[in-house]
Motif scaffolding. Structure first.
Motif, PDB file in Angstrom:
ATOM      1  N   HIS A  23      28.583  43.686  37.056  1.00 52.54           N
ATOM      2  CA  HIS A  23      28.385  42.360  36.467  1.00 52.54           C
ATOM      3  C   HIS A  23      29.183  42.219  35.169  1.00 52.54           C
ATOM      4  O   HIS A  23      28.718  41.638  34.195  1.00 52.54           O
ATOM      5  CB  HIS A  23      26.901  42.060  36.217  1.00 52.54           C
ATOM      6  N   THR A  69      30.942  41.401  42.612  1.00 51.42           N
ATOM      7  CA  THR A  69      30.256  40.675  41.540  1.00 51.42           C
ATOM      8  C   THR A  69      31.132  40.377  40.327  1.00 51.42           C
ATOM      9  O   THR A  69      30.702  39.677  39.418  1.00 51.42           O
ATOM     10  CB  THR A  69      29.013  41.466  41.088  1.00 51.42           C
ATOM     11  N   ASP A  73      34.453  44.998  38.924  1.00 51.91           N
ATOM     12  CA  ASP A  73      33.163  45.637  39.173  1.00 51.91           C
ATOM     13  C   ASP A  73      33.246  46.722  40.243  1.00 51.91           C
ATOM     14  O   ASP A  73      33.818  46.525  41.320  1.00 51.91           O
ATOM     15  CB  ASP A  73      32.124  44.604  39.602  1.00 51.91           C
TER      16      ASP A  73
END
Length: 184
Positions: A23, A69, A73
């Motif tokens: 994230h 994501t 990532d």
């Protein structure tokens, strides 16, 4: 400098430490203890004895999983069950496409919320069919299945004394004795 470059530099300077980008955040985990290693070995032996290593699937440790994501990532799960043709799914930075992962497993360490919260949404978004968490602090085994969006619709928590059957989608029928997994 990119997050991936920073993560790679950290792992080069601190052997045994794990750097992941999930994230858009850089997550650093320290070297694991013997109890963590024992839990992983017990699982690896169980999965291999069940026929999951060396035929259509392989049981591997610390393999990079490219995540959808964020642009950079990726995660490095403790243990995975992957399709035997994993090398055909290399994306970049020694990370592989989620499509070849049948199961991802994490054994909690000092940052257990990472495994229980942050990685749940990342692995679900990557449509990893089965996510298993060995929660050493709470002495529980979590089995998450049926990813939809960034969550798993089926999350079962198992206590010592239980035997858990994993979905056959991992490659064969495997049962885990929670007591055996948590000892170490």
């Amino acid at each position: 400098m990119t997050l991936t470059a920073v993560a790679n530099e950290i792992m080069e300077r601190l052997p045994g430490w794990r750097a992941e980008v999930i994230h858009g955040q850089l997550l650093i985990s320290p070297l694991r203890d013997a109890s963590h290693a024992c839990a992983l070995t017990n699982l690896l032996v169980r999965f291999a004895a069940g026929g999951l290593h060396g035929t259509d699937t392989d049981v591997l440790q610390n393999v990079g999983l490219w995540l959808p994501t964020g642009a950079e990532d990726y995660a490095i799960p403790d243990l995975v069950i992957v399709d035997a043709d994993i090398d055909d799914h290399l994306v970049e930075n020694n990370c592989y496409a989620p499509a070849c992962f049948r199961l991802v497993l994490e054994v909690t360490s000092s940052y257990r919320t990472t495994d229980l919260l942050i990685k749940v949404s990342a692995y679900a978004a990557a449509t990893i069919p089965v996510y298993v968490i060995v929660d050493r602090e709470q002495r529980r085994l979590h089995v998450l299945t049926a990813p939809v969006g960034d969550e798993y619709t089926d999350h079962r928590v198992h206590a010592p004394g239980e035997v858990v059957s994993l979905p056959e989608s991992i490659g064969t029928e495997v049962s885990l004795d929670v007591d055996e997994i948590l000892k170490g």
